[in-house]
Structures are given as C-alpha cells and as structure tokens.
Design a protein around this motif. Structure first.
Motif, PDB file in Angstrom:
ATOM      1  N   UNK A 232       0.867  -1.180   0.000  1.00  0.00           N
ATOM      2  CA  UNK A 232       0.000   0.000   0.000  1.00  0.00           C
ATOM      3  C   UNK A 232       0.904   1.229   0.000  1.00  0.00           C
ATOM      4  N   UNK A 233       0.557   2.207  -0.801  1.00  0.00           N
ATOM      5  CA  UNK A 233       1.325   3.445  -0.847  1.00  0.00           C
ATOM      6  C   UNK A 233       0.434   4.633  -0.552  1.00  0.00           C
ATOM      7  N   UNK A 234       0.845   5.792  -1.047  1.00  0.00           N
ATOM      8  CA  UNK A 234       0.030   6.983  -0.883  1.00  0.00           C
ATOM      9  C   UNK A 234      -1.359   6.727  -1.485  1.00  0.00           C
ATOM     10  N   UNK A 235      -2.395   7.020  -0.741  1.00  0.00           N
ATOM     11  CA  UNK A 235      -3.755   6.748  -1.186  1.00  0.00           C
ATOM     12  C   UNK A 235      -4.327   5.490  -0.561  1.00  0.00           C
ATOM     13  N   UNK A 236      -3.437   4.611  -0.084  1.00  0.00           N
ATOM     14  CA  UNK A 236      -3.895   3.441   0.651  1.00  0.00           C
ATOM     15  C   UNK A 236      -4.231   2.224  -0.177  1.00  0.00           C
ATOM     16  N   UNK A 237      -4.178   2.349  -1.521  1.00  0.00           N
ATOM     17  CA  UNK A 237      -4.542   1.204  -2.364  1.00  0.00           C
ATOM     18  C   UNK A 237      -3.344   0.271  -2.551  1.00  0.00           C
ATOM     19  N   UNK A 303      -4.217  -4.458   9.313  1.00  0.00           N
ATOM     20  CA  UNK A 303      -2.885  -3.862   9.345  1.00  0.00           C
ATOM     21  C   UNK A 303      -1.965  -4.305   8.228  1.00  0.00           C
ATOM     22  N   UNK A 304      -2.392  -5.260   7.406  1.00  0.00           N
ATOM     23  CA  UNK A 304      -1.527  -5.755   6.330  1.00  0.00           C
ATOM     24  C   UNK A 304      -1.320  -4.660   5.289  1.00  0.00           C
ATOM     25  N   UNK A 305      -0.060  -4.397   4.936  1.00  0.00           N
ATOM     26  CA  UNK A 305       0.205  -3.300   4.005  1.00  0.00           C
ATOM     27  C   UNK A 305       1.453  -3.509   3.154  1.00  0.00           C
ATOM     28  N   UNK A 306       2.237  -4.544   3.421  1.00  0.00           N
ATOM     29  CA  UNK A 306       3.541  -4.675   2.759  1.00  0.00           C
ATOM     30  C   UNK A 306       3.906  -6.149   2.754  1.00  0.00           C
ATOM     31  N   UNK A 307       3.747  -6.831   1.610  1.00  0.00           N
ATOM     32  CA  UNK A 307       3.983  -8.271   1.550  1.00  0.00           C
ATOM     33  C   UNK A 307       4.757  -8.649   0.288  1.00  0.00           C
ATOM     34  N   UNK A 308       5.419  -9.787   0.371  1.00  0.00           N
ATOM     35  CA  UNK A 308       6.085 -10.362  -0.788  1.00  0.00           C
ATOM     36  C   UNK A 308       5.438 -11.698  -1.103  1.00  0.00           C
ATOM     37  N   UNK A 309       4.989 -11.872  -2.320  1.00  0.00           N
ATOM     38  CA  UNK A 309       4.293 -13.094  -2.725  1.00  0.00           C
ATOM     39  C   UNK A 309       5.185 -13.918  -3.638  1.00  0.00           C
ATOM     40  N   UNK A 310       5.244 -15.214  -3.385  1.00  0.00           N
ATOM     41  CA  UNK A 310       5.938 -16.125  -4.281  1.00  0.00           C
ATOM     42  C   UNK A 310       4.898 -16.776  -5.177  1.00  0.00           C
ATOM     43  N   UNK A 311       5.045 -16.560  -6.473  1.00  0.00           N
ATOM     44  CA  UNK A 311       4.118 -17.083  -7.464  1.00  0.00           C
ATOM     45  C   UNK A 311       4.894 -18.007  -8.405  1.00  0.00           C
ATOM     46  N   UNK A 312       4.404 -19.217  -8.565  1.00  0.00           N
ATOM     47  CA  UNK A 312       5.023 -20.154  -9.497  1.00  0.00           C
ATOM     48  C   UNK A 312       4.240 -20.205 -10.792  1.00  0.00           C
ATOM     49  N   UNK A 352       2.605   5.381   2.351  1.00  0.00           N
ATOM     50  CA  UNK A 352       1.449   4.897   3.103  1.00  0.00           C
ATOM     51  C   UNK A 352       1.441   5.496   4.511  1.00  0.00           C
ATOM     52  N   UNK A 353       2.632   5.609   5.109  1.00  0.00           N
ATOM     53  CA  UNK A 353       2.725   6.212   6.440  1.00  0.00           C
ATOM     54  C   UNK A 353       2.211   7.652   6.406  1.00  0.00           C
ATOM     55  N   UNK A 354       2.622   8.423   5.395  1.00  0.00           N
ATOM     56  CA  UNK A 354       2.157   9.810   5.291  1.00  0.00           C
ATOM     57  C   UNK A 354       0.642   9.855   5.048  1.00  0.00           C
ATOM     58  N   UNK A 355       0.153   8.907   4.260  1.00  0.00           N
ATOM     59  CA  UNK A 355      -1.293   8.822   4.009  1.00  0.00           C
ATOM     60  C   UNK A 355      -2.053   8.592   5.307  1.00  0.00           C
ATOM     61  N   UNK A 356      -1.543   7.689   6.156  1.00  0.00           N
ATOM     62  CA  UNK A 356      -2.204   7.424   7.438  1.00  0.00           C
ATOM     63  C   UNK A 356      -2.181   8.650   8.343  1.00  0.00           C
ATOM     64  N   UNK A 357      -1.071   9.396   8.306  1.00  0.00           N
ATOM     65  CA  UNK A 357      -1.004  10.626   9.095  1.00  0.00           C
ATOM     66  C   UNK A 357      -2.058  11.636   8.629  1.00  0.00           C
ATOM     67  N   UNK A 358      -2.157  11.812   7.329  1.00  0.00           N
ATOM     68  CA  UNK A 358      -3.111  12.762   6.794  1.00  0.00           C
ATOM     69  C   UNK A 358      -4.545  12.313   7.074  1.00  0.00           C
ATOM     70  N   UNK A 359      -4.770  10.995   6.980  1.00  0.00           N
ATOM     71  CA  UNK A 359      -6.097  10.463   7.212  1.00  0.00           C
ATOM     72  C   UNK A 359      -6.541  10.683   8.651  1.00  0.00           C
ATOM     73  N   UNK A 360      -5.566  10.617   9.580  1.00  0.00           N
ATOM     74  CA  UNK A 360      -5.870  10.812  10.994  1.00  0.00           C
ATOM     75  C   UNK A 360      -6.157  12.268  11.338  1.00  0.00           C
ATOM     76  N   UNK A 361      -5.595  13.178  10.536  1.00  0.00           N
ATOM     77  CA  UNK A 361      -5.791  14.599  10.801  1.00  0.00           C
ATOM     78  C   UNK A 361      -4.875  15.084  11.914  1.00  0.00           C
ATOM     79  N   UNK A 362      -4.976  16.335  12.286  1.00  0.00           N
ATOM     80  CA  UNK A 362      -4.096  16.901  13.343  1.00  0.00           C
ATOM     81  C   UNK A 362      -4.361  16.262  14.696  1.00  0.00           C
TER      82      UNK A 362
END
Length: 363
Positions: A232-237, A303-312, A352-362
């Motif tokens: 997940x990056x900026x925007x959360x997708x 909380x899942x946001x950063x994974x590595x998938x092994x695809x055969x 994604x971290x910055x997105x979560x900060x912005x989403x939370x607001x001040x």
C-alpha cells in the motif's frame, strides 16, 4: 513546525547496528530518502524502548553527528519490520496506544494463509493441492508422485523437503532434505509403508504442509518462481511495486536466495523461457493475481500493508500461489540489478505512512 515522525520498528539485532549503519539487508539510506520525499522523518526503534504509559520512546534519529539515540514522542504511525505474531503481549499493548501500526503481524503461518485464500472462490484455482501433517502426507503420497513438505512457520527454505516417487511400479521414494548444519542437500531412499522415524517424528512435532510439487517453468534447466512485492502506498490502495525471478541453484529444487538461489530480472527470465508475447501476457497475469491475493488477504488480516508473494508458473503458463511473506526481504531487487525498484519498495511504505497521518488529521 514540528517534525512528522514515522517509526520503523526493528528487531534487536538490526537495531543494534543502526549507529554504525550496519543493518544487514535493511537500508537506512533508502528509508531516509523515501521518507524525505513525503516530508516525514524516520526514527528507528525497538518494541522494548516504547513507553506506552508516557507516550515517549527512545529511538535513533539521524542528525549532523550520525544516528543518535534520543527520547522522542512515540510516532503516531509505525511500520513494523520486526518479527512479531498475534500473541505478542508487547505488540498488543502498543496497538492499544498506537493503532496505526502497519504490518503489525508478519508471522502468519503458511497453513493460515492457504486457508484464507481457499475461502476465496476466484483464487482457489491458483492454489496447489495441499494437506497437513502425517495423515496428509499418506493421502498425498497416494495421489501425487512429487511432493514438497514445508513447515507452516519458517522462512528462507528452512526445513523444506521433497519426496519423489522413483519407480511407479512400487512404493519407493527419494526424500531430499538439508541435514542440520550442512550446506548440501542429501537424498535418502524411503518406503511409503515404513517412513523413517526421524521424518515421522518431525511431522508429528512441527506443523507441516504437504503440497503437490508444481512443475515449474525452467530457464537453462533451472526451475524458477517469481517474487512479487505488493504494497500500500500513498492513497492506501494496493499496488505492485515490482517483481523479480528466483532461480533455484543448479540441481536444486528451492529458489530461496539464502539457499543458493539466484535473483534475476523477471523480464529477462520470462523472455528467455517464453515467447515475447507469452512473457508479456504472463507478466500482466502475475501482477493481476498478486493484487487479487493482496486485496483478499488485506480484507481478512488487519494492518496488512507490505507483503512479498511467491508465485510459481508452469511450462504451459499456469500460475500458482506458493506463499506470502509478511516481512518481505527487498534485497532481491538489488541483487537482480533492479536498483530503482529496490528503492521504490521503501518509498511505498513511507507514502502509506504519510497517508495514514493525513487520514488521521491533526493531533
């Protein structure tokens, strides 16, 4: 204006190396550059250095004299790069005070992930036939001539074994495994009706998956699979950051880099193993499947946001999900010569971290 801090939660061994910038495969420079692009400052900390009662932590932050341990307000967003499971008391306590910890659990069992994906009708067809434990092994040996046995929890190929039927007219098999402390694989003939005691004991004590071995596509006689980093990056997708191919060592059957496997550009390997047209189609299919897997798991695993998938993939282009890695070791991109993708695998979490900060607001 106060700095916007993002916490990078490390295990103790990596954390000790921060002042000397000796952090193994974790690149502090990549974190610094990626965070700066989003106007945030990374601080590197351990779970034991977070005081949830006071709201402060002791963390390493970069300054004119390098990294110095400093008392700071605990960041409101933390990216977990240490190994913690759902039963960690410290992580449970942290989540009560800092709910925006992403990848808070990165120790999901292979059986758990397989079970979750098996509930998704669209993804079920991408899963290899799978059973569990000694009873599962007996059933699978009656159905398939080539099996992979792997511990439900574990990484870098530890404990993986292969069982191959060597004469279809009888019940003779070859078990290939890596002896404790050895660097080379060993092969032991076994009888289906009299499995070695050591094997039976191991499968009784340690949860194991038994899977049909996928006849993987090969390059120059070496089987390979693909590591796909989905974040997940900026925007959360969810987005596919990149992918590279992992070739098994000559004569080997596991592609893990730590077990002699080799990381190469996926474009190079796919174009070598398939026609240019098929390679292009496969790449799009790999990315589509990886996004579908990430979205499905993300709906079930908070909380899942950063994974590595092994695809055969097979010689005829069929795709199979092999496993998910909750703490993706991104260095494979660097080893494959994909420097920019390697850096981007650090940028996405910081976005994604910055997105979560912005989403939370001040506040």
């Amino acid at each position: 204006m106060a700095q916007k801090l993002v916490g990078i939660l490390l295990n103790a061994a990596v954390h000790r190396g921060v002042p000397r910038q000796k952090t193994g495969q974790e690149s502090l420079l990549n974190y610094e550059e990626a965070a700066a692009a989003y106007g945030i400052t990374p601080v590197f900390l351990r779970l034991a250095d977070i005081d949830t009662d006071s709201g402060f932590c002791a963390a390493y932050i970069h300054g004119p004299q390098g990294y110095r341990r400093t008392i700071l307000p605990t960041p409101s967003v933390i990216h977990n790069r240490a190994i913690y499971g759902t039963d960690s008391p410290g992580m449970k306590r942290l989540l009560r005070h800092v709910p925006r910890v992403f990848n808070n659990n990165n120790r999901y069992g292979k059986d758990e992930i397989h079970g979750l994906l098996a509930q998704n009708e669209e993804l079920r067809r991408y899963l290899p036939e799978t059973a569990k434990g000694l009873a599962g092994l007996a059933a699978m040996m009656n159905r398939y001539p080539d099996l992979i046995l792997k511990p439900c929890r574990g990484s870098i190929g530890n404990g993986v074994m292969r069982l191959v039927r060597v004469r279809t007219s009888s019940w003779r098999w070859n078990l290939t495994y890596l002896p404790r402390g050895a660097r080379h694989w060993a092969t032991l003939p076994v009888d289906q009706d009299a499995l070695p005691r050591a094997l039976r004991t191991r499968l009784s004590k340690v949860p194991y998956l038994v899977q049909e071995r996928i006849p993987l596509a090969e390059m120059n006689g070496r089987p390979f699979d693909l590591r796909v980093t989905v974040q997940r990056g900026w925007g959360g997708e969810w987005q596919v950051t990149g992918l590279f191919a992992k070739l098994a060592a000559p004569g080997g059957f596991v592609s893990n880099i730590a077990r002699g496997g080799e990381a190469l550009s996926s474009a190079y390997v796919l174009d070598t193993a398939f026609s240019s047209r098929d390679a292009a189609i496969l790449r799009m299919s790999l990315e589509a499947l990886s996004l579908a897997v990430a979205r499905s798991l993300g709906q079930r695993l908070p909380g899942l946001a950063d994974i590595g998938l092994d695809i055969g993939l097979t010689r005829d282009g069929r795709l199979f999900f092999i496993e998910a890695n909750g703490r993706d070791q991104r260095y494979g991109f660097r080893k494959a010569g994909l420097q920019e993708i390697w850096k981007n695998s650090y940028r996405k979490p910081m976005g994604y971290a910055r997105f979560l900060m912005e989403e939370a607001g001040p506040g």
